[in-house]
Design a protein around this motif. Structure first.
Motif, PDB file in Angstrom:
ATOM      1  N   MET A   1       0.708  -1.273   0.097  1.00 15.91           N
ATOM      2  CA  MET A   1      -0.517   0.573  -0.152  1.00 15.91           C
ATOM      3  C   MET A   1       0.438   1.221  -0.218  1.00 15.91           C
ATOM      4  SD  MET A   1      -3.261   0.242   0.540  1.00 15.91           S
ATOM      5  CE  MET A   1      -3.451  -0.353  -1.152  1.00 15.91           C
ATOM      6  N   VAL A   2       0.460   1.982  -1.211  1.00 15.58           N
ATOM      7  CA  VAL A   2       1.357   3.528  -1.448  1.00 15.58           C
ATOM      8  C   VAL A   2       0.863   4.690   0.243  1.00 15.58           C
ATOM      9  CG1 VAL A   2       0.198   4.080  -3.405  1.00 15.58           C
ATOM     10  CG2 VAL A   2       1.017   5.794  -2.279  1.00 15.58           C
ATOM     11  N   THR A   3       1.179   5.726   0.746  1.00 15.26           N
ATOM     12  CA  THR A   3       1.537   6.339   1.870  1.00 15.26           C
ATOM     13  C   THR A   3       2.112   7.721   0.997  1.00 15.26           C
ATOM     14  OG1 THR A   3       3.454   6.190   3.173  1.00 15.26           O
ATOM     15  CG2 THR A   3       1.774   4.494   3.148  1.00 15.26           C
ATOM     16  N   ILE A   4       1.910   8.194   1.841  1.00 15.07           N
ATOM     17  CA  ILE A   4       1.707   9.890   1.342  1.00 15.07           C
ATOM     18  C   ILE A   4       2.883  10.227   1.629  1.00 15.07           C
ATOM     19  CG2 ILE A   4       1.756  10.782   3.448  1.00 15.07           C
ATOM     20  CD1 ILE A   4      -0.505  12.888   3.495  1.00 15.07           C
ATOM     21  N   SER A   5       4.323   9.170   2.749  1.00 15.99           N
ATOM     22  CA  SER A   5       5.223   9.366   2.736  1.00 15.99           C
ATOM     23  C   SER A   5       5.390   8.727   1.572  1.00 15.99           C
ATOM     24  CB  SER A   5       5.627   8.248   4.013  1.00 15.99           C
ATOM     25  OG  SER A   5       5.146   9.277   4.678  1.00 15.99           O
ATOM     26  N   ASP A   6       5.219   7.551   0.902  1.00 13.91           N
ATOM     27  CA  ASP A   6       6.141   7.211  -0.128  1.00 13.91           C
ATOM     28  C   ASP A   6       6.453   8.019  -1.143  1.00 13.91           C
ATOM     29  OD1 ASP A   6       6.178   4.870   0.568  1.00 13.91           O
ATOM     30  OD2 ASP A   6       4.014   4.099   0.368  1.00 13.91           O
ATOM     31  N   ILE A   7       4.874   8.925  -1.868  1.00 14.24           N
ATOM     32  CA  ILE A   7       5.117  10.023  -2.467  1.00 14.24           C
ATOM     33  C   ILE A   7       5.649  10.654  -2.496  1.00 14.24           C
ATOM     34  CG2 ILE A   7       3.859  12.026  -3.534  1.00 14.24           C
ATOM     35  CD1 ILE A   7       1.100   9.957  -2.556  1.00 14.24           C
ATOM     36  N   ALA A   8       6.252  11.638  -0.745  1.00 11.89           N
ATOM     37  CA  ALA A   8       7.049  12.213   0.344  1.00 11.89           C
ATOM     38  C   ALA A   8       8.221  12.675  -0.251  1.00 11.89           C
ATOM     39  CB  ALA A   8       6.871  12.839   0.682  1.00 11.89           C
ATOM     40  N   LYS A   9       8.376  11.316  -0.893  1.00 14.34           N
ATOM     41  CA  LYS A   9      10.292  10.733  -0.468  1.00 14.34           C
ATOM     42  C   LYS A   9      10.086  10.779  -2.109  1.00 14.34           C
ATOM     43  CE  LYS A   9      10.623   7.282   2.623  1.00 14.34           C
ATOM     44  NZ  LYS A   9      10.313   6.175   2.914  1.00 14.34           N
ATOM     45  N   SER A  10       9.464  10.242  -2.631  1.00 12.12           N
ATOM     46  CA  SER A  10       9.635  10.023  -4.387  1.00 12.12           C
ATOM     47  C   SER A  10       9.807  11.442  -4.821  1.00 12.12           C
ATOM     48  CB  SER A  10       8.550   9.373  -5.423  1.00 12.12           C
ATOM     49  OG  SER A  10       7.849  10.068  -5.280  1.00 12.12           O
ATOM     50  N   LEU A  11       9.485  12.640  -4.326  1.00  6.83           N
ATOM     51  CA  LEU A  11       9.407  13.528  -5.167  1.00  6.83           C
ATOM     52  C   LEU A  11      10.497  14.520  -4.101  1.00  6.83           C
ATOM     53  CD1 LEU A  11       5.453  14.710  -5.959  1.00  6.83           C
ATOM     54  CD2 LEU A  11       7.429  15.020  -7.511  1.00  6.83           C
ATOM     55  N   GLY A  12      10.572  13.936  -3.283  1.00  7.49           N
ATOM     56  CA  GLY A  12      11.734  14.728  -2.813  1.00  7.49           C
ATOM     57  C   GLY A  12      11.459  16.031  -1.480  1.00  7.49           C
ATOM     58  N   VAL A  13      10.146  16.139  -1.092  1.00  4.73           N
ATOM     59  CA  VAL A  13       8.654  16.729  -0.063  1.00  4.73           C
ATOM     60  C   VAL A  13       8.698  16.120   1.044  1.00  4.73           C
ATOM     61  CG1 VAL A  13       8.046  18.497  -2.174  1.00  4.73           C
ATOM     62  CG2 VAL A  13       6.465  16.370  -1.399  1.00  4.73           C
ATOM     63  N   THR A  14       8.214  16.648   2.390  1.00  6.22           N
ATOM     64  CA  THR A  14       8.034  16.183   3.121  1.00  6.22           C
ATOM     65  C   THR A  14       6.217  15.617   3.416  1.00  6.22           C
ATOM     66  OG1 THR A  14       6.824  18.112   4.482  1.00  6.22           O
ATOM     67  CG2 THR A  14       9.612  17.525   4.701  1.00  6.22           C
ATOM     68  N   PRO A  15       6.177  14.647   3.493  1.00 11.46           N
ATOM     69  CA  PRO A  15       4.599  14.216   4.021  1.00 11.46           C
ATOM     70  C   PRO A  15       3.761  15.150   4.216  1.00 11.46           C
ATOM     71  CG  PRO A  15       6.006  12.458   5.325  1.00 11.46           C
ATOM     72  CD  PRO A  15       6.964  13.922   4.427  1.00 11.46           C
ATOM     73  N   SER A  16       4.027  16.145   4.965  1.00 13.43           N
ATOM     74  CA  SER A  16       3.008  17.460   5.695  1.00 13.43           C
ATOM     75  C   SER A  16       2.269  18.425   3.996  1.00 13.43           C
ATOM     76  CB  SER A  16       3.729  18.818   5.965  1.00 13.43           C
ATOM     77  OG  SER A  16       4.528  19.128   6.095  1.00 13.43           O
ATOM     78  N   THR A  17       3.623  18.488   2.942  1.00 12.11           N
ATOM     79  CA  THR A  17       3.336  19.382   2.272  1.00 12.11           C
ATOM     80  C   THR A  17       2.392  18.330   1.206  1.00 12.11           C
ATOM     81  OG1 THR A  17       5.363  20.247   2.276  1.00 12.11           O
ATOM     82  CG2 THR A  17       4.456  20.258   0.053  1.00 12.11           C
ATOM     83  N   VAL A  18       2.042  16.616   1.322  1.00 11.40           N
ATOM     84  CA  VAL A  18       1.951  15.570   0.328  1.00 11.40           C
ATOM     85  C   VAL A  18       0.090  16.148   1.419  1.00 11.40           C
ATOM     86  CG1 VAL A  18       1.361  13.622  -0.327  1.00 11.40           C
ATOM     87  CG2 VAL A  18       3.872  14.868  -0.818  1.00 11.40           C
ATOM     88  N   SER A  19       0.114  16.060   2.033  1.00 10.05           N
ATOM     89  CA  SER A  19      -1.279  16.148   2.539  1.00 10.05           C
ATOM     90  C   SER A  19      -1.483  17.336   2.027  1.00 10.05           C
ATOM     91  CB  SER A  19      -0.997  15.569   4.386  1.00 10.05           C
ATOM     92  OG  SER A  19      -2.539  16.128   5.417  1.00 10.05           O
TER      93      SER A  19
END
Lengths: 335, 335
Positions: A1-19
């Motif tokens: 299951m892909v999480t918000i942190s996975d997206i964050a990592k793959s783009l070099g940003v933080t989970p909070s920004t993704v959220s």
DNA sequence: AGCGAAGATACAAACGTTTGTATTTAAAAA
DNA sequence: TTTTTAAATACAAACGTTTGTATCTTCGCT
């Protein structure tokens, strides 16, 4: 299951920004928002609702509590509410109370445990006051009542215009020349039935007809009670019945048929709710239609606007409509 | 809101012990378990389901996906499933697909996001294969199909004995002396309708009657289609119709009435599903009844047993029953 | 160039439960 | 009494998100 942190990592940003990006917050730049939502779909992200609910303190779920889902009125109302709620990102959890207060409490407890954002409820007939509702709802949860409401409870209420519906229905019978019109009334602990009774009485009074308590039947509005009430009404010289429900109307209708009384020539019948079966009988049964789909929509909308801080929805009245069919039409149409 | 830690503090134990105590784990002593559950009710503890779901990876919710909730069959099946699931601590979230695959996918996605423990589904008529179901369900989620199933998908399947139901229904018409029996069949992409068609054909063949494709109508089983098919069937010399749905049976029934053909003397009709309205028409419409409440119960039970590691439920077939009413009875009962 | 103010993003804690591992306590064996 | 084992409980991390606060950029202005 892909999480918000996975997206964050793959783009070099933080989970909070993704959220924030996924929530459409103005705090994140348009270009990064776009990048984030694109990789989100690319990576097949799906929000973990329980996690979201835990953090936020409430879920994206709205509970709908009704007596039974197999009544035309309720299933339509549910569809209406579901449609607008889904459009706004809410899902719906449906509970049946089978008209029992006990089941109603259970349902509310479940919804409470699940931290639902709101509750749309049409209470069980055995619920005599709204105390148990208030007790089993968290103060932050938005409560919307529809159809059957306790007026002492706070919050939006979407109701049928029962008084005028009953008035029009009764008036229609009078207009058709029926002279002694009885009423199958339901129990008076439900406000809707009280309003219908009052509309019925008012219509009679306005046309100079005395109200006769001997031909008003306070009983559950199921087919069986309708049949019994129908027989008694006939014995007591009625030539028409206005029924607070379609199933009781059906009972009375069959009682008249069994007595060999012609409908509508000698006996008029009009029910309430516009159940499907009323349209296919021969003669077809007249009914006072509600607008359940619309009521469901309004209830959902009331929930949504109540989400905003300063809102105050109050009571909304939805009109009813006389569907004059064969069972109450003995004069030629004049139009 | 009182939490597990509040209880722990007030008793001088740790949250983990409280959690295990409330879950009935054997790792906590009976005496402390009792003390804990007592103070839990005393303090008015209610589990935070989202937190629990987050930690466990799944919720105590089961999703039920059906085409429409206002069909007698589905609302009863839902009631059956709900009853047994509630008894086991699960709540139910109901989704309607309105027979659209698109809505079905949306519903499954919602359920997935909510990490439901299981999905009980009767697929939309426009779902031509089960691919989208498998794609939108997590591998840990238990999938139970009922009524309308894709046999290529894994997991328990609760189905009507459509073949024998159709066989018996058709046989009943033959027994009543009808000679040219047509069939309103539904679309063949739903296995249930294929099975009914086969049962119909087999019954004819067994009684030495040739199958005539000219009087088999492949169309949606709504009233309107039934009416059209009914007219055509009459033109083509049918004296009876077996219909895969009650609404199409109703359409055919009304078509015959409109043509001035007597039911059951000159034309026999039997439907499927035992909708309420079939019982109150005059003449009452015969129907092949399913046992929807039982099917719902079985589906829920199948989910529960699938929870256990080594279980393997497979396919369960629930019988159907011919409800012979006036619309197909032209011989005197012999018993 | 230097300063201030937004604008954009990072940091970190928290929501309440569950569960694997570690520790303490009690009972049984030596 | 000491050692061994089992029973009972404590510890601590983790689940994935949201959100208040802090930090860093970037730009416009003087």
């Amino acid at each position: 299951m892909v999480t918000i942190s996975d997206i964050a990592k793959s783009l070099g940003v933080t989970p909070s920004t993704v959220s924030r990006a996924l929530a459409g917050s103005p705090r994140v730049k348009e270009s990064t928002r776009k990048a984030i939502s694109e990789t989100a779909v690319l990576m097949g992200y799906e929000r973990n609702e329980p996690a979201s609910s835990l953090r936020k303190g409430h879920s994206n779920v709205v509970g709908i509590v009704v007596p039974r889902i197999n009544r035309a009125f309720f299933s339509s109302a549910i569809s209406g509410a579901e449609t607008v709620l889904n459009e706004h990102g809410y899902s719906v959890i449906i509970c049946q109370t089978h008209e029992k207060m006990e089941d109603e409490i259970k349902a509310l407890k479940t919804l409470k445990s699940n931290r639902v954002a709101g509750v749309l409820i049409s209470h069980a007939s055995s619920s005599l006051s709204g105390d148990h509702i208030m007790k089993n709802i968290r103060p932050e949860t938005i409560l919307v009542q529809f159809d059957r409401v306790f007026s002492e409870l706070p919050g939006p209420k979407i109701v049928n215009d029962n008084f005028h519906g009953a008035y029009e229905g009764t008036h229609h019978l009078i207009e058709q020349g029926y002279k002694r019109i009885g009423h199958i009334a339901g129990f008076m602990d439900t406000e809707a039935y009280l309003d219908r009774l009052n509309g019925y009485k008012q219509a009679l009074t306005d046309m100079g007809i005395d109200v006769d308590e001997n031909i008003i039947f306070y009983d559950s509005i199921v087919e069986e009670s309708g049949y019994k009430a129908g027989k008694t009404a006939i014995e007591r010289g009625c030539d028409a019945l206005y029924c607070a429900g379609d199933f009781s109307a059906l009972g009375a209708y069959l009682a008249a048929k069994d007595c060999g009384i012609r409908i509508p020539e000698d006996f008029g019948v009009i029910g309430t709710a516009n159940e499907f079966f009323t349209t296919i009988m021969s003669p077809a049964i007249s009914s006072i239609a509600q607008h359940p789909y619309e009521i469901g929509r309004r209830a959902a909308q009331a929930f949504l606007t109540s989400l905003k801080p300063e809102s105050n929805v109050g009571q909304i009245v939805v009109s009813m409509e006389v569907m004059a069919r064969e069972s109450s039409l003995r004069k030629k149409e004049k139009r």
